[in-house]
Design a protein around this motif. Structure first.
Motif, PDB file in Angstrom:
ATOM      1  N   LEU A 157     -16.315  83.390 -49.905  1.00  0.00           N
ATOM      2  CA  LEU A 157     -16.021  84.597 -49.142  1.00  0.00           C
ATOM      3  C   LEU A 157     -15.313  85.556 -50.079  1.00  0.00           C
ATOM      4  N   LYS A 158     -15.754  86.820 -50.124  1.00  0.00           N
ATOM      5  CA  LYS A 158     -15.162  87.779 -51.050  1.00  0.00           C
ATOM      6  C   LYS A 158     -14.945  89.112 -50.358  1.00  0.00           C
ATOM      7  N   ALA A 159     -13.882  89.800 -50.741  1.00  0.00           N
ATOM      8  CA  ALA A 159     -13.574  91.121 -50.188  1.00  0.00           C
ATOM      9  C   ALA A 159     -14.560  92.151 -50.733  1.00  0.00           C
ATOM     10  N   VAL A 160     -15.101  92.970 -49.854  1.00  0.00           N
ATOM     11  CA  VAL A 160     -16.031  94.017 -50.271  1.00  0.00           C
ATOM     12  C   VAL A 160     -15.353  94.989 -51.233  1.00  0.00           C
ATOM     13  N   ALA A 161     -14.091  95.313 -50.961  1.00  0.00           N
ATOM     14  CA  ALA A 161     -13.353  96.268 -51.798  1.00  0.00           C
ATOM     15  C   ALA A 161     -12.471  95.568 -52.816  1.00  0.00           C
ATOM     16  N   GLY A 162     -12.710  94.281 -53.041  1.00  0.00           N
ATOM     17  CA  GLY A 162     -11.747  93.461 -53.761  1.00  0.00           C
ATOM     18  C   GLY A 162     -11.893  93.409 -55.252  1.00  0.00           C
ATOM     19  N   GLY A 163     -10.991  92.640 -55.826  1.00  0.00           N
ATOM     20  CA  GLY A 163     -10.928  92.408 -57.255  1.00  0.00           C
ATOM     21  C   GLY A 163      -9.730  91.542 -57.560  1.00  0.00           C
ATOM     22  N   GLY A 164      -9.733  90.910 -58.736  1.00  0.00           N
ATOM     23  CA  GLY A 164      -8.604  90.103 -59.152  1.00  0.00           C
ATOM     24  C   GLY A 164      -8.357  88.879 -58.291  1.00  0.00           C
ATOM     25  N   GLY A 165      -9.391  88.410 -57.578  1.00  0.00           N
ATOM     26  CA  GLY A 165      -9.238  87.216 -56.766  1.00  0.00           C
ATOM     27  C   GLY A 165      -8.640  87.458 -55.396  1.00  0.00           C
ATOM     28  N   LYS A 166      -8.263  88.688 -55.078  1.00  0.00           N
ATOM     29  CA  LYS A 166      -7.684  88.985 -53.769  1.00  0.00           C
ATOM     30  C   LYS A 166      -8.790  88.963 -52.709  1.00  0.00           C
ATOM     31  N   GLY A 167      -8.489  88.344 -51.552  1.00  0.00           N
ATOM     32  CA  GLY A 167      -9.466  88.282 -50.483  1.00  0.00           C
ATOM     33  C   GLY A 167     -10.644  87.382 -50.806  1.00  0.00           C
ATOM     34  N   MET A 168     -10.422  86.376 -51.622  1.00  0.00           N
ATOM     35  CA  MET A 168     -11.494  85.467 -52.025  1.00  0.00           C
ATOM     36  C   MET A 168     -11.133  84.037 -51.626  1.00  0.00           C
ATOM     37  N   ARG A 169     -12.091  83.327 -51.038  1.00  0.00           N
ATOM     38  CA  ARG A 169     -11.869  81.946 -50.628  1.00  0.00           C
ATOM     39  C   ARG A 169     -13.143  81.125 -50.888  1.00  0.00           C
ATOM     40  N   ALA A 178     -13.670  78.878 -40.685  1.00  0.00           N
ATOM     41  CA  ALA A 178     -12.890  79.751 -39.794  1.00  0.00           C
ATOM     42  C   ALA A 178     -11.542  80.120 -40.419  1.00  0.00           C
ATOM     43  N   ALA A 179     -10.824  79.136 -40.954  1.00  0.00           N
ATOM     44  CA  ALA A 179      -9.512  79.418 -41.558  1.00  0.00           C
ATOM     45  C   ALA A 179      -9.670  80.283 -42.805  1.00  0.00           C
ATOM     46  N   ALA A 180     -10.690  79.986 -43.616  1.00  0.00           N
ATOM     47  CA  ALA A 180     -10.911  80.774 -44.828  1.00  0.00           C
ATOM     48  C   ALA A 180     -11.280  82.214 -44.481  1.00  0.00           C
ATOM     49  N   PHE A 181     -12.106  82.408 -43.447  1.00  0.00           N
ATOM     50  CA  PHE A 181     -12.520  83.740 -43.014  1.00  0.00           C
ATOM     51  C   PHE A 181     -11.300  84.543 -42.555  1.00  0.00           C
ATOM     52  N   ARG A 182     -10.439  83.908 -41.763  1.00  0.00           N
ATOM     53  CA  ARG A 182      -9.228  84.575 -41.268  1.00  0.00           C
ATOM     54  C   ARG A 182      -8.294  84.959 -42.421  1.00  0.00           C
ATOM     55  N   ASP A 183      -8.037  84.018 -43.305  1.00  0.00           N
ATOM     56  CA  ASP A 183      -7.100  84.266 -44.402  1.00  0.00           C
ATOM     57  C   ASP A 183      -7.630  85.301 -45.383  1.00  0.00           C
ATOM     58  N   ALA A 184      -8.917  85.240 -45.700  1.00  0.00           N
ATOM     59  CA  ALA A 184      -9.503  86.191 -46.641  1.00  0.00           C
ATOM     60  C   ALA A 184      -9.473  87.609 -46.080  1.00  0.00           C
ATOM     61  N   ARG A 185      -9.766  87.750 -44.779  1.00  0.00           N
ATOM     62  CA  ARG A 185      -9.714  89.072 -44.143  1.00  0.00           C
ATOM     63  C   ARG A 185      -8.299  89.645 -44.188  1.00  0.00           C
ATOM     64  N   SER A 186      -7.331  88.811 -43.879  1.00  0.00           N
ATOM     65  CA  SER A 186      -5.942  89.266 -43.881  1.00  0.00           C
ATOM     66  C   SER A 186      -5.514  89.691 -45.280  1.00  0.00           C
ATOM     67  N   GLU A 187      -5.846  88.889 -46.280  1.00  0.00           N
ATOM     68  CA  GLU A 187      -5.461  89.214 -47.653  1.00  0.00           C
ATOM     69  C   GLU A 187      -6.159  90.483 -48.130  1.00  0.00           C
ATOM     70  N   ALA A 188      -7.436  90.628 -47.780  1.00  0.00           N
ATOM     71  CA  ALA A 188      -8.177  91.828 -48.185  1.00  0.00           C
ATOM     72  C   ALA A 188      -7.594  93.087 -47.543  1.00  0.00           C
ATOM     73  N   GLU A 189      -7.222  92.985 -46.284  1.00  0.00           N
ATOM     74  CA  GLU A 189      -6.625  94.132 -45.584  1.00  0.00           C
ATOM     75  C   GLU A 189      -5.309  94.535 -46.237  1.00  0.00           C
ATOM     76  N   ASN A 190      -4.488  93.544 -46.572  1.00  0.00           N
ATOM     77  CA  ASN A 190      -3.193  93.836 -47.179  1.00  0.00           C
ATOM     78  C   ASN A 190      -3.334  94.388 -48.590  1.00  0.00           C
ATOM     79  N   ALA A 191      -4.307  93.890 -49.338  1.00  0.00           N
ATOM     80  CA  ALA A 191      -4.454  94.288 -50.739  1.00  0.00           C
ATOM     81  C   ALA A 191      -5.199  95.600 -50.910  1.00  0.00           C
ATOM     82  N   PHE A 192      -6.213  95.836 -50.070  1.00  0.00           N
ATOM     83  CA  PHE A 192      -7.104  96.985 -50.296  1.00  0.00           C
ATOM     84  C   PHE A 192      -7.218  97.936 -49.114  1.00  0.00           C
ATOM     85  N   GLY A 193      -6.584  97.571 -47.976  1.00  0.00           N
ATOM     86  CA  GLY A 193      -6.732  98.407 -46.791  1.00  0.00           C
ATOM     87  C   GLY A 193      -8.096  98.316 -46.166  1.00  0.00           C
ATOM     88  N   ASP A 194      -8.852  97.281 -46.514  1.00  0.00           N
ATOM     89  CA  ASP A 194     -10.209  97.085 -46.004  1.00  0.00           C
ATOM     90  C   ASP A 194     -10.427  95.579 -45.858  1.00  0.00           C
TER      91      ASP A 194
END
Length: 514
Positions: A157-169, A178-194
């Protein structure tokens, strides 16, 4: 050519850009937060301007403040360095609206290539092989489950707006999704606003190899060969080298041509990096298969290894290209000589899960000698701030071949001393004792395997030789104990150096330094 450039960054990359400007006869204007007032990039710049409190959201990430300072300083161009706003298309757009040249790609190219799903589409249109996966963002957890089942586990799972491993599981089984999807979304939102995610097939133990590109404003694009970036921890690069140990002339040509096609399809200009995953394959015509991964629309941290093997100064090239000059080289002009390796030196405790270790540097001895380069920004007495990335320096070593480069790196690591704080230098010394690394048998999971192992006890060494002198043992133990306990060792102070720094600090209160 520009008369003055504003450097919208801090630390070692700001120092690197200032030095390039000085060699080109261009005035360099720096910016600094409250905790960076005495940072080396401020002391070296021709001008320096305060932009706010320590938190980056109130200083280095404030586009409005950067544009205001650029106008006040009458800077004709702005260099973003890497990190912070370097890949935010809002910055080049704001520069353009203010009549300031942005030293990097256009806002449109950055926006297109910064989206992982859009960049995959560009790569596919350019005829480049792409890691199997989704072409667009996932709409729901249920959709993620369907696509993962179709691809086959494990998946990423990877953040669309991501980089540097943020939002990646990495997801090994359906039960983990399910847990990976939830955590990756939260991390991506915090890191990139998306919070948008996409899915791709996880390739087991690939190499991570990137191609450096340069493009001018007249339609010319070339590549400068590859960098091996497989040695990573949690998707963060630690060691890079060029050429890649797996590379052949034929594979380099194929990957370089693919990178140039992708850049051209995305309307890319200036310096950038096209990243690929590479796997050995007996059935492949080149002995390896490669797959497009992503684009980094900026100067990379690891650019010095390319500079050492090509003889080109990438920061100067960036400035010339942004000024509208055509590329001075054709593809056939680019030659590669020797081998270079880079270690990223961090204020981190590798024995404590790489925990950041800010604090005061009480002693600093940099390595030197043939083939050794240190790009850094710290000095004795500098307090490494907690608010920013803990990168202290990059140690880069060049040799006529990989064996000589490794020998120089080993020597340089033994000479390198940073007192008062914990660093990851002992980790790199341990890495150089690992047979896989020495043989060049690299993959993106090597570091994690190494960290999972209990390190073998090894005799203490000072400058590469067994410790036999009792005084040396006592000094080394005192140094280690002081660093561990947070004590401050008194170090010899050069009166000349101290006087120069005090004079420089006094100058901060006058002139354009505000």
């Amino acid at each position: 050519m520009f008369r003055k450039i504003l450097i919208a960054n801090r630390g070692e990359i700001a120092v690197r850009i200032i030095r390039a400007c000085r060699e080109m006869g261009i005035r360099a204007a720096a910016v600094y937060s409250d905790v960076d007032r005495a940072s080396e990039h401020v002391l070296l710049a021709d001008e320096a301007y305060a932009i706010g409190p320590a938190p980056s959201t109130e200083s280095y990430l404030r586009i409005d403040k950067l544009i205001e300072v650029a106008r006040r300083a009458q800077a004709e161009a702005l260099h973003p360095g890497y990190g912070f706003l370097a890949e935010n298309p809002a910055l080049p757009r704001a520069c353009r609206e203010s009549g300031i040249v942005f030293i990097g790609p256009s806002a449109e190219a950055m926006e297109l290539m910064g989206s992982k799903t859009a960049a995959r589409e560009v790569a596919a249109r350019a005829g480049a092989p792409v890691v199997p996966g989704a072409k667009e963002a996932l709409g729901s957890l249920a959709e993620a489950g369907e696509r993962a089942a179709a691809l086959g586990y494990p998946v990423l799972l990877k953040a669309v707006a991501g980089g540097g491993g943020k939002g990646m599981r990495r997801v090994e089984t359906p039960a983990e999704l399910a847990a990976a999807f939830r955590d990756a979304r939260s991390e991506a939102e915090n890191a990139f606003g998306d919070a948008s995610l996409y899915l791709e097939k996880y390739l087991e133990r690939p190499r991570h190899v990137e191609i450096q590109i340069l493009g001018d404003l007249h339609g010319h694009l070339i590549h400068l060969g590859e960098r091996e970036c497989s040695l990573q921890r949690r998707h963060q690069k630690l060691v890079e080298e060029s050429p890649s140990p797996v590379m052949t002339a034929e594979l380099r040509a194929a990957m370089g041509e693919a990178a140039v096609r992708i850049a051209r399809a995305g309307g890319y200009t200036n310096a950038g990096t096209i990243e690929f995953l590479v796997k050995r394959s007996e059935g492949a015509p080149l002995g390896c298969e490669f797959f497009f991964l992503e684009v980094n629309a900026r100067l990379q941290v690891e650019h010095p290894v390319t500079e050492l093997v090509t003889g080109l100064d990438l920061v100067k090239e960036q400035i010339r290209l942004a000024a509208g000059e055509p590329l001075a080289y054709r593809q056939e002009d680019i030659q590669w000589r020797g081998h270079a390796l880079e270690c990223r030196v961090y204020a981190e405790d590798a024995e404590n899960n790489f925990f950041p270790c800010p604090g005061r540097i009480t002693r600093l001895e940099r390595p030197a000698g043939p083939g050794v380069r240190v790009d850094g920004y710290v000095y004795e007495g500098w307090n490494v701030p907690l608010e920013y990335d803990p990168l202290l320096a990059k140690l880069i070593c060049w040799g006529n071949d990989r064996a000589e480069a490794l020998a120089r790196l080993r020597r340089a690591l033994d000479e390198y001393l940073i007192g008062g704080i914990q660093t990851n230098l002992p980790f790199f010394r341990r890495l150089l004792d690992r047979a896989e690394f020495v043989r060049g048998e690299l993959d993106t999971e090597l570091i994690e395997r190494m960290l999972d192992e209990k390190p073998a006890a090894a005799p203490s060494r000072i400058f590469g030789t067994p410790v036999v002198d009792a005084a040396a043992v006592a000094a080394a133990l005192t140094e280690v104990t002081a660093a561990t306990n947070g004590l401050r060792l008194a170090a010899p102070v050069s009166r000349w150096k101290q006087a120069a720094r005090e004079a420089a600090l006094r100058r901060l209160g006058s002139g354009p330094r505000r």
